[in-house]
Motif scaffolding. Structure first.
Motif, PDB file in Angstrom:
ATOM      1  N   UNK A  91       0.821  -1.215   0.000  1.00  0.00           N
ATOM      2  CA  UNK A  91       0.000   0.000   0.000  1.00  0.00           C
ATOM      3  C   UNK A  91       0.848   1.255   0.000  1.00  0.00           C
ATOM      4  N   UNK A  92       1.914   1.263   0.807  1.00  0.00           N
ATOM      5  CA  UNK A  92       2.843   2.397   0.785  1.00  0.00           C
ATOM      6  C   UNK A  92       3.448   2.571  -0.602  1.00  0.00           C
ATOM      7  N   UNK A  93       3.883   1.474  -1.203  1.00  0.00           N
ATOM      8  CA  UNK A  93       4.528   1.538  -2.516  1.00  0.00           C
ATOM      9  C   UNK A  93       3.580   2.084  -3.576  1.00  0.00           C
ATOM     10  N   UNK A  94       2.323   1.671  -3.509  1.00  0.00           N
ATOM     11  CA  UNK A  94       1.320   2.163  -4.464  1.00  0.00           C
ATOM     12  C   UNK A  94       1.076   3.656  -4.278  1.00  0.00           C
ATOM     13  N   UNK A  95       0.858   4.093  -3.030  1.00  0.00           N
ATOM     14  CA  UNK A  95       0.580   5.507  -2.772  1.00  0.00           C
ATOM     15  C   UNK A  95       1.745   6.394  -3.190  1.00  0.00           C
ATOM     16  N   UNK A  96       2.975   5.940  -2.909  1.00  0.00           N
ATOM     17  CA  UNK A  96       4.144   6.737  -3.291  1.00  0.00           C
ATOM     18  C   UNK A  96       4.328   6.754  -4.810  1.00  0.00           C
ATOM     19  N   UNK A  97       3.976   5.672  -5.485  1.00  0.00           N
ATOM     20  CA  UNK A  97       4.041   5.627  -6.949  1.00  0.00           C
ATOM     21  C   UNK A  97       3.005   6.567  -7.558  1.00  0.00           C
ATOM     22  N   UNK A  98       1.819   6.596  -6.973  1.00  0.00           N
ATOM     23  CA  UNK A  98       0.783   7.520  -7.445  1.00  0.00           C
ATOM     24  C   UNK A  98       1.267   8.962  -7.352  1.00  0.00           C
ATOM     25  N   UNK A  99       1.809   9.302  -6.193  1.00  0.00           N
ATOM     26  CA  UNK A  99       2.272  10.671  -5.969  1.00  0.00           C
ATOM     27  C   UNK A  99       3.401  11.044  -6.938  1.00  0.00           C
ATOM     28  N   UNK A 100       4.344  10.115  -7.124  1.00  0.00           N
ATOM     29  CA  UNK A 100       5.467  10.403  -8.013  1.00  0.00           C
ATOM     30  C   UNK A 100       5.005  10.567  -9.463  1.00  0.00           C
ATOM     31  N   UNK A 101       4.016   9.770  -9.874  1.00  0.00           N
ATOM     32  CA  UNK A 101       3.536   9.910 -11.251  1.00  0.00           C
ATOM     33  C   UNK A 101       2.938  11.299 -11.483  1.00  0.00           C
ATOM     34  N   UNK A 102       2.149  11.775 -10.548  1.00  0.00           N
ATOM     35  CA  UNK A 102       1.546  13.110 -10.690  1.00  0.00           C
ATOM     36  C   UNK A 102       2.646  14.166 -10.810  1.00  0.00           C
ATOM     37  N   UNK A 103       3.676  14.061  -9.989  1.00  0.00           N
ATOM     38  CA  UNK A 103       4.791  15.017 -10.049  1.00  0.00           C
ATOM     39  C   UNK A 103       5.501  14.953 -11.387  1.00  0.00           C
ATOM     40  N   UNK A 104       5.750  13.743 -11.875  1.00  0.00           N
ATOM     41  CA  UNK A 104       6.431  13.580 -13.159  1.00  0.00           C
ATOM     42  C   UNK A 104       5.568  14.119 -14.300  1.00  0.00           C
ATOM     43  N   UNK A 105       4.277  13.837 -14.256  1.00  0.00           N
ATOM     44  CA  UNK A 105       3.383  14.298 -15.317  1.00  0.00           C
ATOM     45  C   UNK A 105       3.389  15.830 -15.400  1.00  0.00           C
ATOM     46  N   UNK A 106       3.397  16.476 -14.257  1.00  0.00           N
ATOM     47  CA  UNK A 106       3.318  17.946 -14.238  1.00  0.00           C
ATOM     48  C   UNK A 106       4.615  18.622 -14.675  1.00  0.00           C
ATOM     49  N   UNK A 107       5.740  17.881 -14.641  1.00  0.00           N
ATOM     50  CA  UNK A 107       6.985  18.485 -15.107  1.00  0.00           C
ATOM     51  C   UNK A 107       7.446  17.908 -16.458  1.00  0.00           C
TER      52      UNK A 107
END
Length: 469
Positions: free
Chosen positions: A149-165
């Motif tokens: 669950x931690x790995x999924x949540x952190x992956x979600x957050x990182x994807x949003x950051x990558x998408x925005x940059x």
């Protein structure tokens, strides 16, 4: 004299490794040549063109230890039943103050294997496996769903950051998932800078579980990390390689986050050795990481048996970036069942395009497109095992060896899918741990314990020129 002797020993070792590598190459090429016609046909189907020669499969390469350093070989050799038994024996002999507290963490993808072998449902298989491990002397048995669950949540957050940059960072997208050690090893040793900047930095469920046990749990028990011996039961041999990575080791305490990885097959083989039948085993519930306040009931994450990173990130990104709620995901099969796409569209416009790519032949196609700059995906869930984690070679090989037992895998898929789904976003245990253990979602502590970095190793472990990747 000592220096001369050391030099000779070194020369002998190098000669042995060279001989081993050359023999491995000959055997591998022979095996591939014997299957040349089939391989060529499959090459046509997967890559859109006839391959120039036999291909070395990623699974075959990674299951061989020919390219391991002596240090790596030593560490891998310690990932064994014999090592666990040695720790248990030492506990019987030494002073209580020097005992190791044994903790086992079971991957949810291993439980269907035991369910099929025991002839019980998946929840009962967890109880029986826990009973067996505790009968050996393991004191705590967890399941790794919380860490996933931690790995999924952190992956979600990182994807949003990558998408925005994405417009000012050429390495932001596509993002590749990071939970498969076979894929990570191949990326670091062969692909290098083409791929490594694109890999999600979230740690795998196994290694986050290692942090939970050696950091959070050890503090709860008022123990030093080196007083715990942490065993992970996993479906995949490559998880042993992941456990010995330098960044997952506390050199000051001589303690790894995961001390030993045993495959489902190794545990089952031990049961057979000890002539233990399922009827002999007590049904013992798994331990909750958070004690009485935790949730010990078995659940799974969405997806096809490999924690469902694609589905979780896709739904999260649709809502976070475009305000769209996605309830059901429709996969479009392209080349085969292990190469599938998921697309988010609005008014005829494609907003997101993700892919799930499993198995080396499909990975090879992905890499070819990367080199050509023709990857249309923002995220790719990459796994080295065809079929995903349930098909890991540590549990899915036929008894004759060498090939995956498809009937067994189908039974495991049916068993795994019977578990109820629980989204990590609504798991109160995760939110408690974010606050009590990590001091917040975006804290330095969360960044340090839930993320890692990937490095290029191609210069150190050069790919033999005859191997066509």
């Amino acid at each position: 004299m000592l220096q001369v002797t050391a030099r000779k020993m070194s020369e002998v070792n190098v000669a042995k490794k060279k001989e081993k590598c050359e023999n491995c190459t000959k055997q591998c090429n022979k095996k591939q040549s014997d299957e040349g016609a089939n391989a060529q046909q499959e090459g046509e189907e997967v890559n859109g063109q006839v391959s120039e020669g036999p291909q070395v499969l990623l699974s075959a390469c990674l299951s061989c230890d020919g390219c391991l350093s002596e240090e790596e070989s030593l560490k891998i050799s310690q990932q064994s039943l014999e090592e666990v038994e040695r720790v248990l024996e030492n506990n019987k002999k030494c002073d209580v103050s020097k005992h190791k507290v044994l903790v086992a963490s079971v991957c949810p993808q291993s439980l269907p294997f035991f369910a099929v072998k025991f002839g019980v449902d998946i929840s009962d298989s967890a109880l029986k496996l826990c009973g067996f491990l505790k009968s050996l002397g393991v004191q705590y048995v967890f399941d790794t769903t919380l860490a996933a669950g931690f790995s999924i949540l952190e992956s979600q957050k990182e994807f949003i950051q990558r998408y925005r940059r994405r417009h000012h960072d050429s390495h932001a997208l596509p993002m590749f998932t990071s939970s498969c050690p076979g894929w990570i090893r191949y990326s670091e040793r062969v692909l290098g800078s083409l791929v490594t900047p694109h890999i999600c930095t979230a740690r795998s469920p196994q290694q986050i579980m290692g942090c939970l046990v050696k950091d959070y749990f050890s503090k709860q028990q008022k123990l030093s990390p080196d007083q715990l011996y942490h065993v992970v039961v996993a479906p995949c041999f490559d998880k042993k390689l992941e456990a010995v990575r330098e960044e997952f080791c506390n050199s000051l305490l001589d303690s790894r986050d995961v001390d030993c990885v045993l495959t489902s097959g190794e545990i089952y083989h031990l049961m057979e050795q000890k002539k233990v039948s399922v009827e002999d085993l007590d049904s013992v519930p798994l331990d909750p990481v958070l004690g009485e306040a935790g949730e010990a009931a078995l659940v799974r994450h969405e997806g096809r048996g490999s924690e469902g990173f694609l589905e979780h990130v896709f739904k999260h990104a649709a809502k976070e970036l475009f305000g769209l709620e996605v309830h059901e995901i429709t996969y479009k099969t392209l080349r085969n069942r292990d190469f599938q796409e998921v697309t988010l569209e609005r008014d005829g416009e494609t907003l997101l395009q993700f892919a799930a790519i499993y198995g080396f032949r499909n990975i090879q196609t992905l890499v070819h497109r990367m080199r050509k700059g023709r990857v249309p995906y923002q995220l790719v869930e990459v796994l080295s095992c065809p079929g995903g984690c349930l098909s890991g070679r540590g549990q899915a090989e036929s008894e004759a060896g060498g090939r995956v037992d498809k009937a067994l895998v189908q039974q495991m898929e049916d068993s795994y899918s019977s578990l109820p789904v629980r989204l990590p976003e609504v798991n109160p245990a995760l939110q408690t741990l974010y606050q009590d253990w990590l001091q917040g979602h975006d804290s330095p502590q969360a960044s340090m314990l839930l993320h890692t970095q990937y490095r290029n190793q191609g210069q150190v472990h050069a790919q033999p020129p005859h191997m066509q990747w």
